[in-house]
Design an enzyme around this catalytic site. Structure first.
Site, PDB file in Angstrom:
ATOM      1  N   ASP A 222       0.865  -1.190   0.000  1.00 36.79           N
ATOM      2  CA  ASP A 222       0.000   0.000   0.000  1.00 36.79           C
ATOM      3  C   ASP A 222       0.900   1.238   0.000  1.00 36.79           C
ATOM      4  O   ASP A 222       2.042   1.152  -0.431  1.00 36.79           O
ATOM      5  CB  ASP A 222      -0.953  -0.075   1.216  1.00 36.79           C
ATOM      6  CG  ASP A 222      -2.265   0.645   0.953  1.00 36.79           C
ATOM      7  OD1 ASP A 222      -2.208   1.838   0.607  1.00 36.79           O
ATOM      8  OD2 ASP A 222      -3.342   0.041   1.097  1.00 36.79           O
ATOM      9  N   HIS A 245       2.279   2.050  -3.167  1.00 38.95           N
ATOM     10  CA  HIS A 245       1.367   2.995  -3.812  1.00 38.95           C
ATOM     11  C   HIS A 245       1.894   4.420  -3.786  1.00 38.95           C
ATOM     12  O   HIS A 245       1.191   5.347  -4.141  1.00 38.95           O
ATOM     13  CB  HIS A 245      -0.028   2.917  -3.181  1.00 38.95           C
ATOM     14  CG  HIS A 245      -0.706   1.596  -3.374  1.00 38.95           C
ATOM     15  ND1 HIS A 245      -1.978   1.338  -2.937  1.00 38.95           N
ATOM     16  CD2 HIS A 245      -0.288   0.451  -3.967  1.00 38.95           C
ATOM     17  CE1 HIS A 245      -2.312   0.084  -3.251  1.00 38.95           C
ATOM     18  NE2 HIS A 245      -1.284  -0.478  -3.863  1.00 38.95           N
TER      19      HIS A 245
END
Ligand code: NAG
Ligand code: NAG
Ligand code: NAG
Ligand code: NAG
Length: 401
Positions: A222, A245
């Site tokens: 993430d 991310h």
């Protein structure tokens, strides 16, 4: 006439001074092996580790918890202050392993440091969350409830502290969560989890002032670094990220009474094969909020899908009213000297809110090359009129609405 010291007296005196200084500098050691840790990776060493912490924390002078090399299995470890002295070192040289089964940890975080002034965590060791079982049980996308698994390392209400040279491995949920801290530095941090592991954000900072991240190598599933509401005076530098991310501010505007995000600088970071590079994200249909004074410079992007992104229509899992604009006001944002390659043609997206357009956005010296076959790098803007400087590739606001 005073009495003269003879040579032996002088040497003895010097030795005493030296020893006193050395013991003051090192403080008292509390070794977990002396409180019963087995370090065999099988029997539960939690009580031994907690008992060393309690002794160190109650010690009147500087003190050190020592976790020597070896593998320690431990359940929930909640290291609570306040401690008696303003200097407490947590030296982890070994690997501490969480139980793989998430139901064995009943606290919000597996390891917590809370209410300590002058904490130092260091030693080159590893906090292994053994997250694989938890990832397979994560139903956050379906239920929208994403906090049922434990965070690997929580740093809550710390002041004047330094966390350095430690590794967080395979966390069950976020790796590190920093809340309500003031003047805390993270240095030489390693974070590792697979690209496919869900919600394993690297370092999340919320409601804290004066947090510095200086040197971190983050590979995770993430956001590498994310800043939540109330993050103020945050400095990020020398972060390498990917997979992951990217570096995010937000998401903001999901809850009532969020505090402003003010004063963020991020520089000299390298992102490789990440979904986003630098992202500011806010929910539509939000209460009012503020994100201001956000500065990003000297970034290298390697095959990043969207290197520069302001997204005020952030709505994962489609759980929002897309048509109502966000009321989080974004202002004084700069992107300077951002170079490298982009994995999609849409390299720069500045999608601001129709309700509260972005103000004071400054973009300069951008050179992002699209590596695919679908045309060349381009950009998109809505509800923003950036000022630009230097070389700009792609052209900023090639498409506007
Ligand atoms: C911030 O914390 C560091 C310890 O990490 C300390 O040396 C420094 O004095 C603190 N700064 C302020 C302004 O208190
Ligand atoms: C930039 O960050 C890298 C780590 O990615 C570090 O090795 C280097 O020293 C930093 N350079 C500057 C000028 O801060
Ligand atoms: C570039 O990124 C895309 C999308 O994330 C990925 O499919 C591709 O394998 C990456 N290319 C390289 C050379 O890593
Ligand atoms: C090509 O790029 C445009 C934006 O420039 C995008 O709308 C479109 O979806 C892309 N097509 C493919 C196949 O990636």
């Amino acid at each position: 006439m005073g009495s003269k010291m003879n040579l032996t007296d002088a040497v003895t005196f010097l030795l005493v001074v030296l020893l006193a200084t050395a013991s003051r500098a090192q403080g008292t050691d509390f070794n977990v092996k002396h409180t019963g840790a087995k370090a065999n990776g099988k029997s539960d060493d939690s009580q031994a580790i907690l008992s060393s912490w309690k002794q160190a924390c109650q010690s009147p002078g500087p003190s050190t918890v020592v976790i020597p090399k070896g593998t320690y299995l431990a359940g929930s470890l909640q290291f609570q202050g306040p401690c008696r002295s303003k200097s407490i070192d947590f030296q982890v040289q070994g690997t501490i392993k969480a139980p793989a089964d998430p139901s064995q940890i009943k606290t919000d975080s597996w390891v917590l440091f809370q209410n300590v002034d002058g904490l130092s965590v260091s030693g080159g060791g590893t906090f292994d969350g053994q997250g694989a079982v938890a990832w397979s049980q994560n139903d956050c996308a379906k239920t929208g409830k994403c906090n049922s698994l434990p965070i690997n390392l929580a740093f809550t209400s710390l002041t004047n502290s330094k966390i350095q040279d430690i590794t967080s491995l395979d966390s069950k949920l976020f790796h590190m969560n920093i809340i309500n801290c003031n003047n805390v530095t993270f240095k030489g941090i390693t974070i590792t989890a697979p690209e496919t592991s869900l919600n394993t954000d690297g370092i999340h900072i919320g409601r804290s002032t004066g947090v510095t991240i200086s040197g971190a190598n983050i590979k995770t599933g993430d956001d590498c670094v994310s800043l939540g509401d109330g993050a103020q005076q945050i400095h990020i530098e020398g972060v390498t990220c990917g997979p992951g991310h990217g570096i995010s501010i937000g998401s903001l505007g999901k809850y009532q009474n969020e505090e402003p995000v003010i004063g963020v600088t991020a520089r000299n970071c390298t992102l490789t094969n990440t979904m986003n590079g630098i992202r500011v994200k806010t929910w539509p249909a939000s209460p009012s909020g503020v994100a201001s004074d956000l500065h990003f410079e000297d970034f290298t992007m390697n095959n990043v899908s969207t290197p520069i992104l302001i997204d005020q229509q952030y709505c994962p899992y489609n759980q929002c009213q897309q048509k109502i604009p966000s009321k989080v006001k974004i202002s004084k944002v700069s992107f300077k000297n951002i170079r490298g390659t982009t994995a999609t043609a849409m390299a720069v997206r500045l999608v601001c809110s129709r309700g509260v357009p972005c103000q004071g956005v400054d973009v300069g010296d951008i050179n992002l090359k699209y590596t695919g076959k679908n045309g060349s790098a381009t950009s998109e803007c809505s509800n923003v009129k950036p000022t630009t400087s230097g070389q700009l590739f792609p052209k900023i606001c090639a498409e506007s609405s």
